[in-house]
Structures are given as structure tokens and as C-alpha cells.
Design a protein around this motif. Structure first.
Motif, PDB file in Angstrom:
ATOM      1  N   ILE A   1       0.816  -1.212   0.000  1.00 19.27           N
ATOM      2  CA  ILE A   1       0.000   0.000   0.000  1.00 19.27           C
ATOM      3  C   ILE A   1       0.853   1.267   0.000  1.00 19.27           C
ATOM      4  N   PRO A   2       1.914   1.372   0.828  1.00 14.67           N
ATOM      5  CA  PRO A   2       2.745   2.590   0.782  1.00 14.67           C
ATOM      6  C   PRO A   2       3.379   2.836  -0.583  1.00 14.67           C
ATOM      7  N   PHE A   3       3.840   1.759  -1.243  1.00 15.18           N
ATOM      8  CA  PHE A   3       4.450   1.933  -2.567  1.00 15.18           C
ATOM      9  C   PHE A   3       3.429   2.445  -3.578  1.00 15.18           C
ATOM     10  N   ILE A   4       2.248   1.830  -3.609  1.00 15.35           N
ATOM     11  CA  ILE A   4       1.211   2.259  -4.551  1.00 15.35           C
ATOM     12  C   ILE A   4       0.846   3.717  -4.311  1.00 15.35           C
TER      13      ILE A   4
ATOM     14  N   HIS B   1     -10.198  -1.173 -10.398  1.00 12.53           N
ATOM     15  CA  HIS B   1      -9.091  -2.122 -10.529  1.00 12.53           C
ATOM     16  C   HIS B   1      -8.900  -2.825  -9.186  1.00 12.53           C
ATOM     17  N   THR B   2      -8.682  -4.128  -9.245  1.00 12.47           N
ATOM     18  CA  THR B   2      -8.467  -4.922  -8.029  1.00 12.47           C
ATOM     19  C   THR B   2      -7.227  -5.780  -8.200  1.00 12.47           C
ATOM     20  N   TRP B   3      -6.294  -5.645  -7.266  1.00 13.65           N
ATOM     21  CA  TRP B   3      -5.128  -6.525  -7.234  1.00 13.65           C
ATOM     22  C   TRP B   3      -5.413  -7.676  -6.287  1.00 13.65           C
TER      23      TRP B   3
ATOM     24  N   GLU C   1       6.732  -4.753  -7.012  1.00 17.42           N
ATOM     25  CA  GLU C   1       6.598  -3.309  -7.211  1.00 17.42           C
ATOM     26  C   GLU C   1       6.740  -2.936  -8.681  1.00 17.42           C
ATOM     27  N   GLN C   2       7.625  -3.609  -9.394  1.00 13.94           N
ATOM     28  CA  GLN C   2       7.766  -3.358 -10.828  1.00 13.94           C
ATOM     29  C   GLN C   2       6.473  -3.694 -11.567  1.00 13.94           C
ATOM     30  N   GLN C   3       5.866  -4.818 -11.202  1.00 18.95           N
ATOM     31  CA  GLN C   3       4.615  -5.217 -11.838  1.00 18.95           C
ATOM     32  C   GLN C   3       3.498  -4.226 -11.527  1.00 18.95           C
ATOM     33  N   LEU C   4       3.424  -3.804 -10.269  1.00 26.12           N
ATOM     34  CA  LEU C   4       2.397  -2.839  -9.877  1.00 26.12           C
ATOM     35  C   LEU C   4       2.567  -1.529 -10.641  1.00 26.12           C
TER      36      LEU C   4
ATOM     37  N   GLN D   1       4.006  -1.037 -13.573  1.00 26.83           N
ATOM     38  CA  GLN D   1       3.647  -1.235 -14.981  1.00 26.83           C
ATOM     39  C   GLN D   1       2.134  -1.243 -15.159  1.00 26.83           C
ATOM     40  N   GLN D   2       1.434  -1.888 -14.229  1.00 24.77           N
ATOM     41  CA  GLN D   2      -0.029  -1.946 -14.326  1.00 24.77           C
ATOM     42  C   GLN D   2      -0.648  -0.581 -14.073  1.00 24.77           C
ATOM     43  N   MET D   3      -0.108   0.161 -13.105  1.00 26.62           N
ATOM     44  CA  MET D   3      -0.656   1.487 -12.838  1.00 26.62           C
ATOM     45  C   MET D   3      -0.454   2.418 -14.020  1.00 26.62           C
ATOM     46  N   ASP D   4       0.647   2.268 -14.710  1.00 28.47           N
ATOM     47  CA  ASP D   4       0.926   3.120 -15.857  1.00 28.47           C
ATOM     48  C   ASP D   4      -0.122   2.951 -16.971  1.00 28.47           C
ATOM     49  N   THR D   5      -0.827   1.838 -16.966  1.00 30.58           N
ATOM     50  CA  THR D   5      -1.837   1.595 -18.006  1.00 30.58           C
ATOM     51  C   THR D   5      -3.116   2.384 -17.761  1.00 30.58           C
ATOM     52  N   PHE D   6      -3.342   2.837 -16.524  1.00 31.22           N
ATOM     53  CA  PHE D   6      -4.587   3.586 -16.289  1.00 31.22           C
ATOM     54  C   PHE D   6      -4.388   4.964 -15.652  1.00 31.22           C
ATOM     55  N   ILE D   7      -3.148   5.382 -15.481  1.00 31.85           N
ATOM     56  CA  ILE D   7      -2.922   6.737 -14.968  1.00 31.85           C
ATOM     57  C   ILE D   7      -3.108   7.752 -16.097  1.00 31.85           C
TER      58      ILE D   7
END
Length: 207
Positions: A25-28, A133-135, A196-199, A201-207
Motif C-alpha cells: 500500500i505505501p508503494f502504490i 481495478h483490483t489486485w 513493485e515493478q509489476q504494480l 507497470q499496471q498502474m501506468d496503463t490507467f494513470i
């Protein structure tokens, strides 16, 4: 600041106890904030003064299954009205540690209440609100239990028998299969850096 002219996104994290979702959660939050997005971080059960009181009851007080399910949704209703919906309407993003998918998994699956009562409560409480979005943090159950025992004193959910967690995980997987566009599966056995790298990359798709 994220512009308030549009509705914010609702992000949730799910997984069995010990899967490691809360660790990220802190990283996201930091990642989104660096992109100029205002993030409201919250959790379920909880998120409001009333919800936190109900959380303590739910985690540590024995009760009937129906009472447990109803209290979960009572806390959720307060959470939605007081925190989630106002934040989204203001254009902020909400990052929530568990939401209704957890009720399907834990009460519907683990406790064997079934999906139908949870669906009825969901339709009554938030018929038009779903996460964007749900992880789903997925981990071998024995490893998850080992992590729990090493890190903290366990509540009444975390001390359940193995069959409970097998059913809970199965229901999580069923939810992910039902809503493949919303769910992103994360293998929690990987290192924190890789996750964290995966998160990111995924966030970059909807930011």
C-alpha cells in the motif's frame, strides 16, 4: 493534484491473510502521488470511527455467521457514504485494503454462506459502485500462514483451519475469473522489488 472535474478511480487490494497485500500500500500510494494524484488510503472493515469499532468486534468477538455478514456490510455502508463516495466525487483516488470481494471470499466461501446472500447485500448497499481495478495477491496457503505467525498475533479469521482458507482462496479465484477485466493477479511469492515493478507497470496503463 488530480483534477476534480472528473471522478476518481477506486482501487482495491485483496487476498488471503498473509498474502502480503498490505505491504504494498505505501508503494502504490507514493507512486500515484508522484504522478500528481491525490490518494485516499483506507481499509475494510473499518475506514470510519464506526467502522473501526465494528472492525474490533468482527475480528475478535465470536458471533453468528449472519451477524458477521451483516456487520461487515454495515461497516461498508458507512464507509462508502462517509469516505469512498465523497473522495471519488471530489476527483480523488481511493486505495482500499479489501472491499466486497473479501465478503464473497471470507463469508461466502470460507464461512460457506454462499454467494447469493452476499450478492443481495451488495445490491442493497452499493448497487452502482464497484472497484475500477483490483489486485489479488495470491500465495501458497502454507507460506501465507508462516508469514502470519512470524509477523503478528492472529485474529479469529487468521486462526481458522486450513479448509477455511482453501475455500476462501477458491472464491477469490472465482471472483477473478468472473471479472477478468477488473482483477490483476499478483504472485506474492516473488520478491518485493519484482512485485513493485509489476504494480508500477499496471498502474501506468490507467494513470
Amino acid at each position: 493534484m488530480h483534477p476534480t472535474s472528473q471522478r476518481g478511480l477506486f482501487l482495491t487490494l485483496e487476498g488471503v491473510d498473509g498474502a502480503g497485500k498490505s505491504t504494498h500500500i505505501p508503494f502504490i500510494t507514493r507512486y500515484l502521488e508522484r504522478k500528481g494524484i491525490t490518494v485516499v488510503v483506507t481499509r475494510e472493515p473499518g475506514g470510519t470511527p464506526l467502522g473501526e469499532k465494528l472492525r474490533d468486534m468482527l475480528l475478535y468477538t465470536p458471533m453468528s455467521l449472519k451477524t458477521e455478514a451483516l456487520l461487515m456490510f454495515a461497516a461498508r455502508n458507512e464507509h462508502i457514504e462517509q469516505v469512498i463516495e465523497p473522495a471519488l466525487a471530489a476527483g480523488n483516488w481511493v486505495l482500499c485494503d479489501r472491499f466486497t470481494d473479501a465478503s464473497f471470499a471470507y463469508q461466502g466461501g470460507g464461512r460457506q454462506l454462499g454467494a447469493q446472500p452476499i450478492e443481495q447485500l451488495e445490491q442493497w448497499t452499493h448497487p452502482h459502485l464497484q472497484p475500477d481495478h483490483t489486485w489479488l495477491f495470491d500465495l501458497d496457503l502454507r507460506l501465507a500462514q508462516e508469514r502470519l505467525r512470524r509477523t503478528r498475533d492472529m485474529d479469529r479469521f487468521e486462526t481458522e483451519e486450513e479448509d477455511f482458507f482453501i475455500r476462501t482462496q477458491q472464491f477469490y479465484h472465482l471472483r477473478a475469473q468472473r471479472f477478468p477485466q477488473r482483477f490483476k493477479l499478483i504472485d506474492s511469492s516473488q520478491s518485493i522489488d519484482v512485485i513493485e515493478q509489476q504494480l508500477a507497470q499496471q498502474m501506468d496503463t490507467f494513470i
